[in-house]
Design an enzyme around this catalytic site. Structure first.
Site, PDB file in Angstrom:
ATOM      1  N   CYS A  79       0.824  -1.199   0.197  1.00  0.00           N
ATOM      2  CA  CYS A  79       0.143  -0.047   0.035  1.00  0.00           C
ATOM      3  C   CYS A  79       0.933   1.363  -0.052  1.00  0.00           C
ATOM      4  CB  CYS A  79      -1.049   0.036   1.293  1.00  0.00           C
ATOM      5  SG  CYS A  79      -2.370   1.303   1.076  1.00  0.00           S
ATOM      6  N   HIS A 180      -3.878  -4.501  -0.133  1.00  0.00           N
ATOM      7  CA  HIS A 180      -3.411  -5.230   1.262  1.00  0.00           C
ATOM      8  C   HIS A 180      -3.527  -6.661   0.683  1.00  0.00           C
ATOM      9  CE1 HIS A 180      -3.447  -1.698   3.753  1.00  0.00           C
ATOM     10  NE2 HIS A 180      -4.545  -1.073   2.867  1.00  0.00           N
ATOM     11  N   GLU A 182      -3.044  -9.295   2.862  1.00  0.00           N
ATOM     12  CA  GLU A 182      -3.436  -9.792   3.967  1.00  0.00           C
ATOM     13  C   GLU A 182      -4.863  -9.426   4.228  1.00  0.00           C
ATOM     14  OE1 GLU A 182      -2.479  -5.495   5.522  1.00  0.00           O
ATOM     15  OE2 GLU A 182      -1.807  -6.902   3.949  1.00  0.00           O
TER      16      GLU A 182
END
Length: 205
Positions: A79, A180, A182
């Site tokens: 990011c 992102h 994750e």
């Protein structure tokens, strides 16, 4: 060991949890020695570019991050962390980045919603070890600024948000993901796992 660079701005614990779920040992660190000794490193980031670079400077981690990249070991920016890999950003003025990849960060301009927020599909631009075992899928974005790389070969994947938007970059051992991973379901976790597999670090489970 995977080092998650702690300069006070980033989803540190969610990134570490994702790395550990994939079976790797991770440490959140602002220590130059621990960073240099790591098998791979992740530079996360949320917030404003200028503030992030100032925090990185105050943490005395700019030179350490550059030295880690120069070592040839894998480095991943996530990011805002991806944006910081580039030369400069126009967010709230002009701010110098790490200069590991040539290009600049610019604001979305147009009659559409900013920030770009939500699930968008990746389109791969070229082959990369990051894409091993993957088909093009959707990942989760939240950003008001996007990267314009100077070198087309550094562009690994794009998405569409009223224009072609840089989603993944990479050259040599330096990689970046605007989204992102994750928080991006199976596709994001596979991308992260593929990055981690490039590191010399061994799975612990």
């Amino acid at each position: 060991m995977i080092a998650i660079i702690d300069y006070g701005m980033g989803n540190l614990h969610s990134v570490r949890s994702a790395v550990e779920r994939l079976g790797y040992e991770a440490i959140i660190t602002s220590d130059e020695r621990e960073l240099i000794e790591a098998d791979g490193a992740i530079l996360p980031g949320v917030g404003a570019f200028g503030d992030a670079m100032e925090h990185l400077r105050e943490s005395k981690l700019i030179d350490a991050t550059k030295a880690f990249a120069a070592s040839g070991k894998p480095l991943l920016g996530i990011c805002l962390g991806m944006q910081m890999l580039f030369d400069r950003s126009e967010e709230h003025g002009t701010h110098e980045g790490l200069g590991l990849l040539p290009g600049e960060v610019v604001r979305f301009q147009g009659d559409y919603k900013v920030p770009h927020m939500g699930w968008n599909k990746l389109s791969f631009c070229q082959q990369s070890p990051l894409f091993r075992g993957l088909e093009e899928g959707h990942v989760y974005f939240v950003h008001s600024y996007h990267v314009k790389p100077e070198r087309e070969n550094d562009l690994l994947a794009v998405t569409d948000y009223y224009q072609s938007v840089t989603a993944i970059v990479g050259r040599g051992n330096v990689y970046g993901m605007q989204f992102h991973p994750e928080k991006s379901g199976a596709v994001g976790m596979q991308l992260l796992d593929n990055f981690l597999s490039m590191c010399a670090s061994k799975k612990v489970v």
